[in-house]
Motif scaffolding. Structure first.
Motif, PDB file in Angstrom:
ATOM      1  N   SER A  27       0.878  -1.162   0.000  1.00  0.00           N
ATOM      2  CA  SER A  27       0.000   0.000   0.000  1.00  0.00           C
ATOM      3  C   SER A  27       0.908   1.202   0.000  1.00  0.00           C
ATOM      4  CB  SER A  27      -0.982  -0.119   1.169  1.00  0.00           C
ATOM      5  OG  SER A  27      -0.465   0.170   2.392  1.00  0.00           O
ATOM      6  N   ASP A  28       1.109   1.362  -1.085  1.00  0.00           N
ATOM      7  CA  ASP A  28       1.989   2.538  -1.038  1.00  0.00           C
ATOM      8  C   ASP A  28       1.111   3.754  -0.860  1.00  0.00           C
ATOM      9  OD1 ASP A  28       4.191   4.184  -1.203  1.00  0.00           O
ATOM     10  OD2 ASP A  28       4.382   4.021  -3.354  1.00  0.00           O
ATOM     11  N   THR A  29       0.838   4.151   0.380  1.00  0.00           N
ATOM     12  CA  THR A  29      -0.066   5.252   0.631  1.00  0.00           C
ATOM     13  C   THR A  29       0.703   6.463   1.097  1.00  0.00           C
ATOM     14  OG1 THR A  29      -0.418   4.605   2.904  1.00  0.00           O
ATOM     15  CG2 THR A  29      -1.875   3.638   1.274  1.00  0.00           C
ATOM     16  N   GLY A  30      -0.005   7.587   1.102  1.00  0.00           N
ATOM     17  CA  GLY A  30       0.621   8.783   1.640  1.00  0.00           C
ATOM     18  C   GLY A  30      -0.006  10.025   1.076  1.00  0.00           C
ATOM     19  N   ILE A  31       0.136  11.122   1.777  1.00  0.00           N
ATOM     20  CA  ILE A  31      -0.330  12.404   1.271  1.00  0.00           C
ATOM     21  C   ILE A  31       0.817  13.027   0.514  1.00  0.00           C
ATOM     22  CG2 ILE A  31       0.212  13.463   3.503  1.00  0.00           C
ATOM     23  CD1 ILE A  31      -2.387  14.605   0.952  1.00  0.00           C
ATOM     24  N   VAL A  32       0.572  13.405  -0.725  1.00  0.00           N
ATOM     25  CA  VAL A  32       1.653  13.840  -1.600  1.00  0.00           C
ATOM     26  C   VAL A  32       1.434  15.287  -1.987  1.00  0.00           C
ATOM     27  CG1 VAL A  32       2.834  13.434  -3.765  1.00  0.00           C
ATOM     28  CG2 VAL A  32       1.879  11.521  -2.505  1.00  0.00           C
ATOM     29  N   SER A  33       2.338  16.127  -1.650  1.00  0.00           N
ATOM     30  CA  SER A  33       2.297  17.492  -2.143  1.00  0.00           C
ATOM     31  C   SER A  33       2.828  17.498  -3.559  1.00  0.00           C
ATOM     32  CB  SER A  33       3.166  18.401  -1.273  1.00  0.00           C
ATOM     33  OG  SER A  33       3.333  19.644  -1.900  1.00  0.00           O
ATOM     34  N   VAL A  34       2.145  18.210  -4.454  1.00  0.00           N
ATOM     35  CA  VAL A  34       2.598  18.192  -5.840  1.00  0.00           C
ATOM     36  C   VAL A  34       3.860  19.016  -6.029  1.00  0.00           C
ATOM     37  CG1 VAL A  34       0.270  17.870  -6.669  1.00  0.00           C
ATOM     38  CG2 VAL A  34       1.172  20.170  -6.450  1.00  0.00           C
ATOM     39  N   LYS A  35       4.304  19.653  -4.950  1.00  0.00           N
ATOM     40  CA  LYS A  35       5.568  20.369  -5.066  1.00  0.00           C
ATOM     41  C   LYS A  35       6.710  19.379  -5.183  1.00  0.00           C
ATOM     42  CE  LYS A  35       7.833  24.431  -3.159  1.00  0.00           C
ATOM     43  NZ  LYS A  35       7.738  25.494  -2.170  1.00  0.00           N
ATOM     44  N   ARG A  36       6.481  18.161  -4.663  1.00  0.00           N
ATOM     45  CA  ARG A  36       7.475  17.101  -4.783  1.00  0.00           C
ATOM     46  C   ARG A  36       6.874  15.958  -5.575  1.00  0.00           C
ATOM     47  NH1 ARG A  36       7.418  18.694   0.568  1.00  0.00           N
ATOM     48  NH2 ARG A  36       9.297  19.756   1.292  1.00  0.00           N
ATOM     49  N   MET A  37       7.483  15.552  -6.642  1.00  0.00           N
ATOM     50  CA  MET A  37       6.957  14.500  -7.498  1.00  0.00           C
ATOM     51  C   MET A  37       7.414  13.128  -7.002  1.00  0.00           C
ATOM     52  SD  MET A  37       7.524  16.402 -11.117  1.00  0.00           S
ATOM     53  CE  MET A  37       7.262  14.917 -12.046  1.00  0.00           C
ATOM     54  N   ASN A  38       7.145  12.859  -5.699  1.00  0.00           N
ATOM     55  CA  ASN A  38       7.560  11.573  -5.149  1.00  0.00           C
ATOM     56  C   ASN A  38       6.681  10.450  -5.629  1.00  0.00           C
ATOM     57  OD1 ASN A  38       5.592  12.952  -3.695  1.00  0.00           O
ATOM     58  ND2 ASN A  38       5.836  11.622  -1.929  1.00  0.00           N
ATOM     59  N   LYS A  39       7.735   9.932  -5.621  1.00  0.00           N
ATOM     60  CA  LYS A  39       7.137   8.707  -6.137  1.00  0.00           C
ATOM     61  C   LYS A  39       6.219   7.991  -5.071  1.00  0.00           C
ATOM     62  CE  LYS A  39       8.867   8.747 -10.200  1.00  0.00           C
ATOM     63  NZ  LYS A  39       8.191   8.638 -11.374  1.00  0.00           N
ATOM     64  N   VAL A 308       0.169  19.825 -13.204  1.00  0.00           N
ATOM     65  CA  VAL A 308      -0.107  20.310 -11.849  1.00  0.00           C
ATOM     66  C   VAL A 308       1.191  20.450 -11.065  1.00  0.00           C
ATOM     67  CG1 VAL A 308      -1.176  19.716  -9.646  1.00  0.00           C
ATOM     68  CG2 VAL A 308      -2.459  19.427 -11.752  1.00  0.00           C
ATOM     69  N   ALA A 309       2.067  19.462 -11.183  1.00  0.00           N
ATOM     70  CA  ALA A 309       3.343  19.527 -10.477  1.00  0.00           C
ATOM     71  C   ALA A 309       4.147  20.752 -10.913  1.00  0.00           C
ATOM     72  CB  ALA A 309       4.130  18.244 -10.720  1.00  0.00           C
ATOM     73  N   ALA A 310       4.172  21.014 -12.227  1.00  0.00           N
ATOM     74  CA  ALA A 310       4.908  22.179 -12.726  1.00  0.00           C
ATOM     75  C   ALA A 310       4.246  23.484 -12.292  1.00  0.00           C
ATOM     76  CB  ALA A 310       5.009  22.098 -14.246  1.00  0.00           C
ATOM     77  N   TRP A 311       2.902  23.521 -12.332  1.00  0.00           N
ATOM     78  CA  TRP A 311       2.179  24.737 -11.913  1.00  0.00           C
ATOM     79  C   TRP A 311       2.469  25.040 -10.458  1.00  0.00           C
ATOM     80  CZ3 TRP A 311      -1.188  26.537  -8.331  1.00  0.00           C
ATOM     81  CH2 TRP A 311      -1.874  27.718  -8.620  1.00  0.00           C
ATOM     82  N   ARG A 312       2.499  24.036  -9.636  1.00  0.00           N
ATOM     83  CA  ARG A 312       2.777  24.219  -8.206  1.00  0.00           C
ATOM     84  C   ARG A 312       4.168  24.819  -7.993  1.00  0.00           C
ATOM     85  NH1 ARG A 312       4.313  25.334  -4.024  1.00  0.00           N
ATOM     86  NH2 ARG A 312       4.022  24.339  -1.986  1.00  0.00           N
ATOM     87  N   GLN A 313       5.122  24.342  -8.728  1.00  0.00           N
ATOM     88  CA  GLN A 313       6.480  24.840  -8.564  1.00  0.00           C
ATOM     89  C   GLN A 313       6.604  26.298  -9.016  1.00  0.00           C
ATOM     90  OE1 GLN A 313       9.062  23.434  -7.220  1.00  0.00           O
ATOM     91  NE2 GLN A 313       8.565  21.268  -7.046  1.00  0.00           N
ATOM     92  N   GLN A 341      -6.925  31.026  -9.441  1.00  0.00           N
ATOM     93  CA  GLN A 341      -5.966  31.102 -10.546  1.00  0.00           C
ATOM     94  C   GLN A 341      -5.760  29.723 -11.167  1.00  0.00           C
ATOM     95  OE1 GLN A 341      -2.121  32.494  -9.304  1.00  0.00           O
ATOM     96  NE2 GLN A 341      -1.205  32.328 -11.356  1.00  0.00           N
ATOM     97  N   PHE A 342      -5.650  28.714 -10.317  1.00  0.00           N
ATOM     98  CA  PHE A 342      -5.461  27.358 -10.826  1.00  0.00           C
ATOM     99  C   PHE A 342      -6.672  26.897 -11.617  1.00  0.00           C
ATOM    100  CE2 PHE A 342      -6.086  22.803 -10.483  1.00  0.00           C
ATOM    101  CZ  PHE A 342      -4.868  22.293 -10.880  1.00  0.00           C
ATOM    102  N   LEU A 343      -7.877  27.150 -11.122  1.00  0.00           N
ATOM    103  CA  LEU A 343      -9.089  26.706 -11.814  1.00  0.00           C
ATOM    104  C   LEU A 343      -9.183  27.306 -13.208  1.00  0.00           C
ATOM    105  CD1 LEU A 343     -11.752  25.188 -11.869  1.00  0.00           C
ATOM    106  CD2 LEU A 343     -12.807  27.123 -10.660  1.00  0.00           C
ATOM    107  N   ALA A 344      -8.860  28.590 -13.351  1.00  0.00           N
ATOM    108  CA  ALA A 344      -8.882  29.223 -14.669  1.00  0.00           C
ATOM    109  C   ALA A 344      -7.863  28.574 -15.602  1.00  0.00           C
ATOM    110  CB  ALA A 344      -8.612  30.715 -14.538  1.00  0.00           C
ATOM    111  N   ALA A 345      -6.682  28.288 -15.070  1.00  0.00           N
ATOM    112  CA  ALA A 345      -5.655  27.646 -15.894  1.00  0.00           C
ATOM    113  C   ALA A 345      -6.044  26.214 -16.239  1.00  0.00           C
ATOM    114  CB  ALA A 345      -4.314  27.667 -15.158  1.00  0.00           C
ATOM    115  N   LEU A 346      -6.708  25.518 -15.314  1.00  0.00           N
ATOM    116  CA  LEU A 346      -7.118  24.139 -15.558  1.00  0.00           C
ATOM    117  C   LEU A 346      -8.141  24.054 -16.689  1.00  0.00           C
ATOM    118  CD1 LEU A 346      -7.130  21.145 -14.763  1.00  0.00           C
ATOM    119  CD2 LEU A 346      -8.880  21.693 -13.044  1.00  0.00           C
ATOM    120  N   LYS A 347      -9.045  25.009 -16.762  1.00  0.00           N
ATOM    121  CA  LYS A 347     -10.032  25.016 -17.845  1.00  0.00           C
ATOM    122  C   LYS A 347      -9.343  25.150 -19.198  1.00  0.00           C
ATOM    123  CE  LYS A 347     -13.835  26.895 -15.078  1.00  0.00           C
ATOM    124  NZ  LYS A 347     -14.768  28.023 -14.881  1.00  0.00           N
TER     125      LYS A 347
END
Length: 515
Positions: A27-39, A308-313, A341-347
């Motif tokens: 179970s590879d579980t965990g809360i992942v911040s998109v600032k880090r692209m962990n695996k 998303v990861a790039a936008w976060r950075q 801002q993110f929602l507008a970019a996501l559209k």
């Protein structure tokens, strides 16, 4: 009790012989911040709801894992070869694989065949799992020869419809059995590559990951991180609008074997058969096809996850978290301005790749540890709730100290829909022997508890069990004149015998994530 009630005893005597049915274990579980692209006990086919009689995209029971190899030398060699693919993908994230089809041999096809659902509905070829197993070795050898020589032709998917929780119908495509086998074998090969590429916040249809891993990640993000705003996003008809050309470009980032690419195109363009009519598929991939979840994850990996990861950075100053389960995803933001801002970019990003956000289901709401206090100061009422993977998430308070708590309960619409579905089956099967009905109900109720048994949801579990019991009693009273006098008190004996008690089957998310 049942033995002391004369009416119950007469009904039990008239119900026929007692069957030896056992309750299913669940179970590879965990809360992942998109600032880090962990695996179980198998239900009688005549008592199954219509939605359970076809192969469909998995919703509530669990997540498909990597099939285990059999003990033959060929199977061990196949597993070793697939491990080599994964090692190569891990070493070089830019590597293109130009020679993959040789892994799709008779041994791997056999593993794929054995991993399929045995009771799934047949496709346009009308061949069932059991029928294909007669002369299996010869069939698989012939199938391998056709796949490698290019003579293999994918058959159209058989269109069927199942009801959704909102009352609408969801189209499903049931592939022919050989198509399922080849698709599953391809998934087993490609999965070794993409499991090294997919990001940590992607949970849907991946080995070792499940809906509850995604739910745990959301829980921890809201309760332990700086999350004050939730973006609940929904892509309109994702599986029906997925662009074939973009998908193939994404696949070609990692796969350059022309034979594998040709096979994927065959499945995408095989079309759909409904009755006597065949329709060409220009966009989309059939829901229910074995390969569709993997293709969906590949598509959204490039369209959404990496972006998303790039936008976060580049743009975010505060904390941002995302949890995605196939085409369902939720984001948590610290600041409202960044969420907007993110929602507008996501559209804009979605439109570029042929996707569209569902305006009625995509919402930005204030949610989190400080939402109730902030809204109270502004006089805007209680925080709104949001739905994700079958649960309504609600801002609540702990009884002990009045601190913030995230409450999760079964979505009311889904609860009512499931109760009505079981009620219809019980009325159709009310004349079946009591042990047969009880064994089926035990499996249904236990399966519901296995998924929805999260901390804080006990009230909804009790309500489900009670409503199912009352529906069963009403159905039994329709069996005969004598059965009409059966009371709820006398019926409690059968309830205790056949229906498991409501109980929490999952730990608190922070406990599971700590492990």
């Amino acid at each position: 009790m049942a033995g002391r009630c004369p009416r119950l005893a007469r009904l039990r005597k008239a119900s026929g012989r007692k069957l030896n049915t056992n309750a299913p274990g669940k179970s590879d579980t965990g809360i992942v911040s998109v600032k880090r692209m962990n695996k179980g006990a198998q239900p009688d086919k005549r008592c199954q709801p219509p939605a359970e009689s076809v192969e469909k995209r998995t919703v509530a029971e669990g997540n498909p894992g990597q099939p285990t190899a059999s003990g033959t030398q060929g199977s061990q060699a196949a597993s070793s070869g697939l491990s080599g693919i994964r090692e190569a993908a891990r070493r070089d994230s830019q590597l293109q694989f130009s020679n993959l089809l040789h892994h799709v041999n008779a041994d791997l096809l056999g593993q794929a065949y054995r991993s399929l659902k045995r009771q799934a509905a047949a496709g346009v070829d009308g061949v069932t799992w059991e029928e294909y197993g007669e002369g299996l070795e010869e069939r698989l050898a012939d199938l391998q020869d056709r796949v490698h020589s290019g003579r293999y032709r994918a058959k159209p998917s058989k269109r069927t419809w199942i009801p959704k929780s909102d009352g609408r119908l969801r189209p499903l495509g049931i592939a022919a059995l050989e198509d399922k086998i080849v698709q599953q074998a391809l998934v087993m090969v490609l999965q070794e590559i993409y499991e090294e590429d997919f990001l940590g916040f992607s949970y849907g249809f991946r080995p070792g990951r499940s809906q509850h891993n995604a739910l745990d990640a959301i829980y921890v993000a809201v309760t332990q991180r700086k999350v004050s705003w939730i973006l609940d996003a929904d892509i309109r008809s994702f599986f029906d609008t997925l662009d074939h050309e973009w998908l193939m470009k994404f696949v070609e980032h990692r796969v350059s074997d022309p034979r594998v690419l040709r096979l994927i195109r065959k499945f995408l363009r095989a079309g759909v058969s409904e009755g006597d009519e065949w329709s060409k598929t220009v966009v989309g991939t059939p829901q229910g096809a074995v390969i569709s979840p993997l293709l969906a994850n590949i598509y959204l990996h490039y369209v959404l996850d990496l972006w998303v990861a790039a936008w976060r950075q580049r743009h975010a100053r505060g904390e941002v978290y995302i949890v995605r389960y196939c085409d369902d995803f939720v984001l948590g933001f610290q600041h409202r301005s960044e969420a907007e801002q993110f929602l507008a970019a996501l559209k804009q990003r979605s439109a570029k790749f042929g996707l569209e956000l569902h305006e009625g289901k995509t919402r930005l709401i204030e949610f989190g540890r400080f939402a109730a206090e902030n809204r109270k100061e502004r006089g805007t009422g209680k925080p709104e709730s949001f739905d994700f993977l079958g649960f309504t998430h609600i801002c609540a308070k702990r009884k002990a100290d009045g601190g913030f708590a995230l409450r999760r309960k079964t979505i009311a619409k889904r609860l009512r829909a499931k109760i009505n579905e079981v009620k219809e089956v019980l009325m159709r099967c009310r004349h079946r022997p009591i042990p047969e009905q009880g064994g089926w109900l035990r499996a249904v109720v236990q399966g519901h508890f296995n998924y929805y048994g999260v901390p804080g949801n006990r009230k909804a579990l009790d309500a489900f069990r009670t409503q199912i019991g009352r529906s069963w009693l009403r159905a039994l009273r329709r069996r005969s004149q004598k059965a009409r006098s059966l009371t709820w008190e006398c019926f409690q004996g059968w309830m205790k015998t056949w229906m498991p008690p409501a109980r929490i089957t999952h730990p608190y998310p922070n406990q599971r994530l700590c492990v």
